[in-house]
Motif scaffolding. Sequence first.
Motif, short mmCIF file in Angstrom:
data_model
loop_
_atom_site.label_atom_id
_atom_site.label_comp_id
_atom_site.label_asym_id
_atom_site.label_seq_id
_atom_site.Cartn_x
_atom_site.Cartn_y
_atom_site.Cartn_z
N GLU A 468 0.82 -1.20 0.00
CA GLU A 468 0.00 0.00 0.00
C GLU A 468 0.86 1.25 0.00
N ALA A 469 1.98 1.21 0.71
CA ALA A 469 2.90 2.36 0.71
C ALA A 469 3.44 2.62 -0.69
N LEU A 470 3.78 1.56 -1.41
CA LEU A 470 4.28 1.72 -2.76
C LEU A 470 3.19 2.28 -3.68
N ARG A 471 1.98 1.77 -3.53
CA ARG A 471 0.89 2.25 -4.38
C ARG A 471 0.62 3.74 -4.14
N ARG A 472 0.56 4.12 -2.88
CA ARG A 472 0.29 5.52 -2.56
C ARG A 472 1.48 6.42 -2.95
N MET A 473 2.67 5.90 -2.83
CA MET A 473 3.83 6.67 -3.27
C MET A 473 3.77 6.94 -4.77
N VAL A 474 3.42 5.92 -5.56
CA VAL A 474 3.33 6.11 -7.01
C VAL A 474 2.24 7.12 -7.36
N GLU A 475 1.17 7.10 -6.62
CA GLU A 475 0.11 8.09 -6.85
C GLU A 475 0.64 9.51 -6.63
N GLY A 476 1.38 9.71 -5.53
CA GLY A 476 1.97 11.02 -5.26
C GLY A 476 3.05 11.38 -6.27
N TYR A 477 3.81 10.38 -6.68
CA TYR A 477 4.85 10.58 -7.69
C TYR A 477 4.23 11.07 -8.99
N ALA A 478 3.12 10.45 -9.41
CA ALA A 478 2.48 10.82 -10.67
C ALA A 478 2.00 12.26 -10.64
N GLU A 479 1.42 12.70 -9.54
CA GLU A 479 0.95 14.08 -9.43
C GLU A 479 2.11 15.06 -9.59
N ARG A 480 3.21 14.79 -8.94
CA ARG A 480 4.37 15.68 -9.00
C ARG A 480 5.06 15.61 -10.36
N MET A 481 5.08 14.42 -10.95
CA MET A 481 5.70 14.27 -12.26
C MET A 481 5.00 15.13 -13.30
N HIS A 482 3.69 15.11 -13.31
CA HIS A 482 2.94 15.86 -14.31
C HIS A 482 2.96 17.37 -14.02
N ALA A 483 3.27 17.76 -12.79
CA ALA A 483 3.40 19.19 -12.47
C ALA A 483 4.73 19.75 -12.96
N ASN A 484 5.69 18.87 -13.30
CA ASN A 484 7.01 19.24 -13.83
C ASN A 484 7.81 20.11 -12.86
N VAL A 485 7.62 19.90 -11.57
CA VAL A 485 8.49 20.52 -10.57
C VAL A 485 9.68 19.58 -10.36
N PRO A 486 10.92 20.07 -10.43
CA PRO A 486 12.07 19.16 -10.30
C PRO A 486 12.05 18.42 -8.98
N VAL A 487 12.56 17.20 -8.99
CA VAL A 487 12.39 16.29 -7.87
C VAL A 487 13.03 16.82 -6.59
N HIS A 488 14.07 17.61 -6.68
CA HIS A 488 14.71 18.10 -5.45
C HIS A 488 13.78 19.01 -4.66
N ALA A 489 12.72 19.52 -5.31
CA ALA A 489 11.78 20.42 -4.64
C ALA A 489 10.49 19.71 -4.23
N TRP A 490 10.42 18.40 -4.44
CA TRP A 490 9.19 17.69 -4.08
C TRP A 490 9.06 17.58 -2.56
N GLU A 491 7.86 17.83 -2.08
CA GLU A 491 7.58 17.59 -0.67
C GLU A 491 7.20 16.14 -0.46
N MET A 492 7.35 15.67 0.76
CA MET A 492 6.91 14.32 1.08
C MET A 492 5.39 14.27 1.10
N PRO A 493 4.79 13.18 0.65
CA PRO A 493 3.31 13.08 0.63
C PRO A 493 2.76 12.99 2.06
#
Length: 493
Positions: A468-493
């Motif tokens: 479940e942690a992996l599934r929810r992480m991928v969901e958060g990853y997808a949101e940030r990926m499509h926002a095109n904010v560089p990964v170093h600036a991503w907040e933790m979900p």
Amino acid sequence: MGRDIESRTYTREQRQRYREKVQQCLDVFERMLAAHSFEFDEPLTGMEIELNLVGADYLPKMDNSEVLAAIADPEYQTELGRFNIEFNVPPGRLAGDSLRVLEDTLRASMNEAERRSSAMGTHIIMTGILPTVMAETFQGEWMSENVRYAAINDAVLAARGEDIHIDIEGPTGEALATYVDSVAPESACTSMQLHLQVRPEEFADHWNAAQVLAGPQLALAANSPFLMGSRLWAETRIVLFTQATDTRPIEYANQGVRPRVWFGERWITSIFDLFEENARWFPALLPEIDDENPREVLDAGGVPQLAEMRLHNGTIYRWNRPIYDVSDGMPHLRLENRVLPAGPTVVDTLANAAFYYGTLRTLAHEDRPVWTRMAFATANANFLEGSRQGIDADLFWPGVGELPASELILRHLLPLAHEGLDAWGTDPDIRDRLLGVVEARCKTGLNGAEWQTKAVRAFEAAGCSRAEALRRMVEGYAERMHANVPVHAWEMP
């Protein structure tokens, strides 16, 4: 994707004839190199990005043929797994604002692809290994409908003579050990390939420089920490691809037989060295014979396709691979860099590309090349350490010794990247923006692998199971990926 083929089984006579044709192609290629008969007006770059498909549950979704029909763009093609597609970027330049135009083009194309695929309940994820891939992903109809993929699968297993052993231990203590009866796990490896057209006489310097750069590249851009529920290498894609396509039974590996996924074992003096190694050391996987007689074509003043040599080269998976190709009737040479994972975002992808092209340009033109001051085995050790530890890797560099990857990049390689992009004629504002992403990633210590790992830990600390942690992480990853904010600036979900 590679060249289409017609058959998935071959006779002994075909294999013998194919070996002869590869050698004939190699002889003709040597003559062409001696005659300098290659096109080169100005260097062109290219890019291929492999992508994953997921459903609303963020688990792999096996519908790439339907997605490709919906996208209806020839730049998107099938890949090995039914949950994979590939995006091919047309050749371009690095001068002026080309990288900004490329970023805009990539974003627009992928946004449109996501819009069309999401209308049918499928989402596109750009990462090195889709974290929700599990053992059950490869049960049933997982392989795309293409004769080439089936033939490669059959050939790898026939050469090996037994099931494939996946055995990976990560630096955190988690491990994965399993046997598989196909090359299916290879489809979990989704990468970004960078191409650079190179003059024949300059190819060896560029290949040697790319080999030196591979370790820092991986440390900087690692984005594949999870496989089948386990946290393994920061860039697990490297070891997984190596093992999943290994044609050697254990005894052959113990004897020192070379693997088909290969870093190499020596510096080269000519591109010919690599194609000669291919012919000398690697038996054919797909011995398809073309009707062309390359000697007759060259003697008549034409440009031979060298089909057997090219196909054979396509089944030997060097991390920096030589490419001979013919475009508009003119032959050219390219260096294909296969080190990097896909993602996390388009801007991260362009930052990784800018770092590679800039640093490569400077290293390849140094008066005292770095590879003359480094053992090849050390470059290989850096490569493995960068893939295993990611941004936490300690890497060796001539003149400074062993130091953290982030420090090596900030203090020694980023200035070379700036210098190289200037030599390419890249607009300074674009140069500074993209290399600023690299700098910030090193200063924060947060690349794709680190973000994924920390996000999963946070979900597990909140009571989620690993799945479940992996599934929810991928969901958060997808949101940030499509926002095109560089990964170093991503907040933790």
